[in-house]
Design a protein around this motif. Sequence first.
Motif, PDB file in Angstrom:
ATOM      1  N   LYS A 120       0.797  -1.257   0.049  1.00  0.00           N
ATOM      2  CA  LYS A 120      -0.012   0.032   0.040  1.00  0.00           C
ATOM      3  C   LYS A 120       0.823   1.077   0.068  1.00  0.00           C
ATOM      4  O   LYS A 120       0.271   2.296  -0.544  1.00  0.00           O
ATOM      5  N   PHE A 121       2.128   1.104   0.527  1.00  0.00           N
ATOM      6  CA  PHE A 121       3.007   2.422   0.385  1.00  0.00           C
ATOM      7  C   PHE A 121       4.299   2.201  -0.454  1.00  0.00           C
ATOM      8  O   PHE A 121       4.490   3.127  -1.001  1.00  0.00           O
ATOM      9  N   GLU A 122       4.551   0.986  -0.716  1.00  0.00           N
ATOM     10  CA  GLU A 122       5.733   0.856  -1.701  1.00  0.00           C
ATOM     11  C   GLU A 122       5.331  -0.144  -2.773  1.00  0.00           C
ATOM     12  O   GLU A 122       4.947  -1.228  -2.433  1.00  0.00           O
ATOM     13  N   ASN A 123       5.760   0.148  -4.231  1.00  0.00           N
ATOM     14  CA  ASN A 123       5.517  -0.742  -5.263  1.00  0.00           C
ATOM     15  C   ASN A 123       6.387  -2.142  -4.980  1.00  0.00           C
ATOM     16  O   ASN A 123       6.184  -3.222  -5.351  1.00  0.00           O
ATOM     17  N   SER A 124       7.734  -1.717  -4.339  1.00  0.00           N
ATOM     18  CA  SER A 124       8.611  -2.907  -4.253  1.00  0.00           C
ATOM     19  C   SER A 124       9.211  -2.890  -3.071  1.00  0.00           C
ATOM     20  O   SER A 124       9.404  -1.584  -2.468  1.00  0.00           O
ATOM     21  N   HIS A 125       9.726  -3.755  -2.405  1.00  0.00           N
ATOM     22  CA  HIS A 125      10.541  -3.879  -1.148  1.00  0.00           C
ATOM     23  C   HIS A 125      11.651  -5.021  -1.204  1.00  0.00           C
ATOM     24  O   HIS A 125      11.268  -5.994  -1.726  1.00  0.00           O
ATOM     25  N   HIS A 126      12.442  -4.975  -0.389  1.00  0.00           N
ATOM     26  CA  HIS A 126      13.200  -5.709  -0.191  1.00  0.00           C
ATOM     27  C   HIS A 126      12.810  -6.926   0.886  1.00  0.00           C
ATOM     28  O   HIS A 126      12.080  -6.533   1.916  1.00  0.00           O
ATOM     29  N   SER A 127      13.127  -8.210   0.659  1.00  0.00           N
ATOM     30  CA  SER A 127      12.489  -9.188   1.748  1.00  0.00           C
ATOM     31  C   SER A 127      13.654 -10.159   2.120  1.00  0.00           C
ATOM     32  O   SER A 127      13.980 -11.044   1.187  1.00  0.00           O
ATOM     33  N   TRP A 128      14.238 -10.058   3.013  1.00  0.00           N
ATOM     34  CA  TRP A 128      15.640 -10.822   3.318  1.00  0.00           C
ATOM     35  C   TRP A 128      15.215 -11.752   4.509  1.00  0.00           C
ATOM     36  O   TRP A 128      14.470 -11.526   5.559  1.00  0.00           O
ATOM     37  N   ILE A 129      15.838 -12.980   4.572  1.00  0.00           N
ATOM     38  CA  ILE A 129      15.609 -14.000   5.409  1.00  0.00           C
ATOM     39  C   ILE A 129      16.895 -14.184   6.284  1.00  0.00           C
ATOM     40  O   ILE A 129      17.890 -14.202   5.692  1.00  0.00           O
ATOM     41  N   THR A 130      16.725 -14.178   7.508  1.00  0.00           N
ATOM     42  CA  THR A 130      17.898 -14.520   8.506  1.00  0.00           C
ATOM     43  C   THR A 130      18.095 -16.066   8.572  1.00  0.00           C
ATOM     44  O   THR A 130      17.108 -16.767   8.755  1.00  0.00           O
ATOM     45  N   LEU A 131      19.298 -16.487   8.311  1.00  0.00           N
ATOM     46  CA  LEU A 131      19.796 -17.807   8.376  1.00  0.00           C
ATOM     47  C   LEU A 131      20.873 -18.146   9.448  1.00  0.00           C
ATOM     48  O   LEU A 131      21.937 -17.242   9.585  1.00  0.00           O
ATOM     49  N   ASP A 132      20.811 -19.168  10.154  1.00  0.00           N
ATOM     50  CA  ASP A 132      21.974 -19.567  10.945  1.00  0.00           C
ATOM     51  C   ASP A 132      23.047 -20.448  10.291  1.00  0.00           C
ATOM     52  O   ASP A 132      22.475 -21.364   9.747  1.00  0.00           O
ATOM     53  N   SER A 133      24.277 -19.893  10.386  1.00  0.00           N
ATOM     54  CA  SER A 133      25.279 -20.851   9.482  1.00  0.00           C
ATOM     55  C   SER A 133      25.526 -22.277  10.118  1.00  0.00           C
ATOM     56  O   SER A 133      25.940 -22.950   9.367  1.00  0.00           O
ATOM     57  N   THR A 134      25.108 -22.370  11.005  1.00  0.00           N
ATOM     58  CA  THR A 134      25.209 -23.634  11.925  1.00  0.00           C
ATOM     59  C   THR A 134      24.302 -24.610  11.616  1.00  0.00           C
ATOM     60  O   THR A 134      24.292 -25.946  11.898  1.00  0.00           O
ATOM     61  N   MET A 135      23.289 -24.248  10.845  1.00  0.00           N
ATOM     62  CA  MET A 135      21.872 -25.201  10.702  1.00  0.00           C
ATOM     63  C   MET A 135      22.303 -26.079   9.349  1.00  0.00           C
ATOM     64  O   MET A 135      21.596 -26.915   9.339  1.00  0.00           O
TER      65      MET A 135
END
Length: 224
Positions: free
Chosen positions: A135-150
């Motif tokens: 509703k505010f922005e046509n595009s956005h960043h969507s980032w996922i956090t991952l644990d490197s030990t997984m």
Amino acid sequence: NFIKSTIKTYLKEVSFKEIEDSKVLLISGVNGTGKTTSCAKLASHYKELGQKVWVIAADTFRAAAEAQISFWCKKNNIEYFSKTSSKDPSSVIFEGLKISLAHKAEKIIIDTAGRLHTSTNLMNELSKIERVISKFENSHHSWITLDSTMGQNALTQVDLFKKTLNINGIILNKLDGSAKGGAILPIMKKYNIPVKFIGVGEKIEDMIEFNLDAYIGSLFDEEY
């Protein structure tokens, strides 16, 4: 050198192109992957670049998350929005975006509740959050956090989050120990999603932009 060049060739089709003109950065991930801390570190990073940064504390499930965000933001003189009286993250984000954009924010970082990817209701909530952002922005960043030990479990997490969100970036945390995060290579290849930042410690400055050459070197015990 042959192995390094082979890895680069393996990843050559992965797009590292940024989404243009996007002010909003949505951070998601499962519990314990350093999500809220990553938001604080990213806010500090973009502030150092001279941008006017706001953080929206939309983790309404974990009381400590709002306290953590407010502590980091106050300590580093970063604007933030929270609404402890509301348990609806979408409404918090709506109000937060309205206020931060009215204050001419150049980068808005949204912290969401950590969630198990097996929880259908919580995952569906992320879809609602994206509709609010649209509703505010046509595009956005969507980032996922991952644990490197997984290890390979990270593949499952990306797979299921991608069914709900348009994930276009990865933050790889906990690279300060012995873990090398090797699972990130097949993730980038399979999903064509680049790593944006890596977390290498607990301090506010312990997040650096991902550099593929340096990362490949670190897999062979070269200093990042």
